[in-house]
Design an enzyme around this catalytic site. Sequence first.
Site, PDB file in Angstrom:
ATOM      1  N   ASP A  90       0.862  -1.178   0.000  1.00 38.14           N
ATOM      2  CA  ASP A  90       0.000   0.000   0.000  1.00 38.14           C
ATOM      3  C   ASP A  90       0.898   1.226   0.000  1.00 38.14           C
ATOM      4  O   ASP A  90       1.851   1.312   0.788  1.00 38.14           O
ATOM      5  CB  ASP A  90      -0.867  -0.002   1.261  1.00 38.14           C
ATOM      6  CG  ASP A  90      -2.299   0.375   0.966  1.00 38.14           C
ATOM      7  OD1 ASP A  90      -2.494   1.476   0.430  1.00 38.14           O
ATOM      8  OD2 ASP A  90      -3.206  -0.415   1.279  1.00 38.14           O
TER       9      ASP A  90
ATOM     10  N   ASP B  85      -3.259   4.549  -2.304  1.00 37.57           N
ATOM     11  CA  ASP B  85      -4.373   5.026  -1.484  1.00 37.57           C
ATOM     12  C   ASP B  85      -4.880   6.399  -1.937  1.00 37.57           C
ATOM     13  O   ASP B  85      -4.076   7.320  -2.135  1.00 37.57           O
ATOM     14  CB  ASP B  85      -3.852   5.125  -0.034  1.00 37.57           C
ATOM     15  CG  ASP B  85      -4.937   5.362   0.980  1.00 37.57           C
ATOM     16  OD1 ASP B  85      -5.754   4.465   1.201  1.00 37.57           O
ATOM     17  OD2 ASP B  85      -4.965   6.477   1.555  1.00 37.57           O
TER      18      ASP B  85
ATOM     19  N   GLU C 178      -6.541   3.620  -5.837  1.00 36.50           N
ATOM     20  CA  GLU C 178      -7.852   3.640  -5.201  1.00 36.50           C
ATOM     21  C   GLU C 178      -8.511   4.952  -5.614  1.00 36.50           C
ATOM     22  O   GLU C 178      -7.919   6.016  -5.450  1.00 36.50           O
ATOM     23  CB  GLU C 178      -7.722   3.579  -3.682  1.00 36.50           C
ATOM     24  CG  GLU C 178      -9.084   3.446  -3.013  1.00 36.50           C
ATOM     25  CD  GLU C 178      -9.125   4.017  -1.603  1.00 36.50           C
ATOM     26  OE1 GLU C 178     -10.000   3.612  -0.828  1.00 36.50           O
ATOM     27  OE2 GLU C 178      -8.295   4.893  -1.275  1.00 36.50           O
TER      28      GLU C 178
ATOM     29  N   HIS D  66     -10.957  -3.770   3.537  1.00 38.62           N
ATOM     30  CA  HIS D  66     -10.945  -3.340   4.934  1.00 38.62           C
ATOM     31  C   HIS D  66     -11.808  -2.103   5.185  1.00 38.62           C
ATOM     32  O   HIS D  66     -11.916  -1.657   6.319  1.00 38.62           O
ATOM     33  CB  HIS D  66      -9.499  -3.054   5.328  1.00 38.62           C
ATOM     34  CG  HIS D  66      -8.931  -1.927   4.515  1.00 38.62           C
ATOM     35  ND1 HIS D  66      -8.704  -2.028   3.151  1.00 38.62           N
ATOM     36  CD2 HIS D  66      -8.616  -0.658   4.847  1.00 38.62           C
ATOM     37  CE1 HIS D  66      -8.264  -0.879   2.693  1.00 38.62           C
ATOM     38  NE2 HIS D  66      -8.190  -0.023   3.702  1.00 38.62           N
ATOM     39  N   ASP D  67     -12.392  -1.517   4.148  1.00 39.98           N
ATOM     40  CA  ASP D  67     -13.190  -0.297   4.300  1.00 39.98           C
ATOM     41  C   ASP D  67     -14.690  -0.538   4.221  1.00 39.98           C
ATOM     42  O   ASP D  67     -15.465   0.413   4.314  1.00 39.98           O
ATOM     43  CB  ASP D  67     -12.827   0.714   3.200  1.00 39.98           C
ATOM     44  CG  ASP D  67     -11.475   1.349   3.435  1.00 39.98           C
ATOM     45  OD1 ASP D  67     -11.030   1.384   4.593  1.00 39.98           O
ATOM     46  OD2 ASP D  67     -10.861   1.799   2.454  1.00 39.98           O
TER      47      ASP D  67
HETATM   48  C1  NOJ Z   1      -8.489   4.642   1.963  1.00 35.75           C
HETATM   49  C2  NOJ Z   1      -8.117   3.485   2.809  1.00 35.75           C
HETATM   50  O1  NOJ Z   1      -8.519   2.300   2.189  1.00 35.75           O
HETATM   51  C3  NOJ Z   1      -8.772   3.695   4.143  1.00 35.75           C
HETATM   52  O2  NOJ Z   1      -8.672   2.574   4.974  1.00 35.75           O
HETATM   53  C4  NOJ Z   1      -8.157   4.890   4.778  1.00 35.75           C
HETATM   54  O3  NOJ Z   1      -8.817   5.168   5.992  1.00 35.75           O
HETATM   55  C5  NOJ Z   1      -8.240   6.116   3.880  1.00 35.75           C
HETATM   56  N1  NOJ Z   1      -7.914   5.824   2.521  1.00 35.75           N
HETATM   57  C6  NOJ Z   1      -7.291   7.181   4.336  1.00 35.75           C
HETATM   58  O4  NOJ Z   1      -5.976   6.750   4.126  1.00 35.75           O
END
Ligand code: NOJ
Length: 580
Positions: free
Chosen positions: A99, A195, A249, A321-322
């Site tokens: 990441d 990210d 992302e 994970h989100d």
């Molecule tokens: C996206 C990530 O997947 C998430 O887990 C994170 O909280 C935010 N970006 C900020 O880095």
Amino acid sequence: MRETDWYKKMSFYQIWIRSFKDGNGDGIGDLYGVYEKLPYIRSLGVDGIWFSPIYPSPNADYGYDISDYKDIHPDYGDLDLFTKVLDRAHELGLKVIMDLVVNHTSDEHPWFQESRKGRDNPYSDYYIWRDKPNNWASLFEGEAWEYDPERGQYYLHIFAKKQPDLNMDNPKVREEVKEILRFWLDLGVDGFREDVINFISKEEGLPDGLFFLPAARGMSHYKDGPHIHEYMAEFREVCREYDCIQIGEGPMTTVRSALKYLSGPGKSLDMMFSFDHMMADCLYTEYLHRPFRLRKLKRAFSKWQKALDGRAWNALYLENHDHPRVISRYGDGRHGSLRRIPLFWKESGKMLAVSYLFQQGTPFIYQGQEIGMLNIRLNSIEQYADVSSRNNYYRYHVKDSIKKRLKRIHISSRDSSRTPVQWSDERHAGFTEGEPWFYVNNNYHTINVADEENDPGSILNFYRKCLELRKHSRTLIYGSYREYFPKDKRIYLYERRLGKMRYLIICSFVRRPVRVRLPEAYQNRRGRLLLCNYPKTVKKEELNLYAPEGDSVKELLVSKIADHGYFRPYEARVYAFSSK
Ligand code: NOJ
């Protein structure tokens, strides 16, 4: 100057290390645990691993607030151990991607510690400082600006207060990013998941924002900002020196803006994670929940499939994970209480796998998804660890009752995907011999890897079958995509086609039997049933469970086995046809 495309044939497994597997007994997942489980990961049939951040971090956002980009968090091991994991992964044929979080750092990063000291040190312009804040909102914690008494100015944080945004307009910051890329690539990693990469260039002058959703106020001034493609080109140039991939992302990204990163001479990413299909039961992930709508999901899937076909490549996912666990959202879990395992847990878990693994793109599977893990239900907001869940609870819909607000957390919290992986039905689900850092879902006696290994009909073994099938079919990898009956509210039906081969993928998203119409071109044709999430024969008693009104069990059995007219609850099938 290389342009690789090995990722097209691959599928990835995502590790959120803290909850993956504890190898040293301190209750926290680590690289010892990963090392131990590498053969398991390989056995799934995936070809690569994406590590969510494993760098030193004070964990205000569990790793996405980095305080040192070139080291490993002591909770997880060290660089030597990482190298051991990397080498072993490579020996097993697994690529490893890291990441890359460079929209922001932790406020404990030495760059920020220096930057806050004043306006005339080498790091003073590494971050975005202002005497007066604008009206932007942070996605995680109130307003997007925090006053720093030491420097006597406000700094920008699009995410949590402890995640100050880097000033990417400063060429020194971009050089730092390139050094980070080189550091990990020289160590041997195979690429990056980048990210919120579409947020890194902010509009000059930071004008006030307008947005109907409070948390996104200002977003139009930092999403796909004015210099984004120049900066991305600089990073791409470094990556081209290596045989590696870059996956961005792209929160709130549209097909049109994504294509600017993914295709053409300015291509700067190999794939992008889009969010459209994550909105089939909500507006803006944690902000507002709505009943799941299959048509919305299908529209999102098909939009991306069609737009990228022949021009770019999709990153396919249902969990990470989100987001909460997908069976709890789009599967049978959405009908019941989180206290129980839903009746069609297995069937809907397998159906969801079929719904996305055979689309065009590279599939990503998130830890625990392959065994059908479900959302957790904790009794108070204090038990939740995630900064954004807490923000959601304390900031939005505050006039609602506590019960209602907590219910929203149960449905939407990111913590539901961050509970320890359930390895067995032993103490703490076999995740640790110590005390786990976070709550283990108490359904682990039923949902766990060890039991599913021993059950040929498990979700785990079904994922293996799906990945095996995809891997050996050029049509399922490269074929074109076409959706049939997009208006149908119960069935998702799509075709993959290459040369003379066609695959028909049919998924029922409902918990009762439904009659399935076949597209005209397929009627009365003999296809080979390659995959189904139900056993070939079903016991009579089982059928009683879902015999539709007016149908006798016998009739149902005949129609099912003879002409497959009915689909059982959450049934999924994959047929292959070769043209005459
Ligand atoms: C996206 C990530 O997947 C998430 O887990 C994170 O909280 C935010 N970006 C900020 O880095």
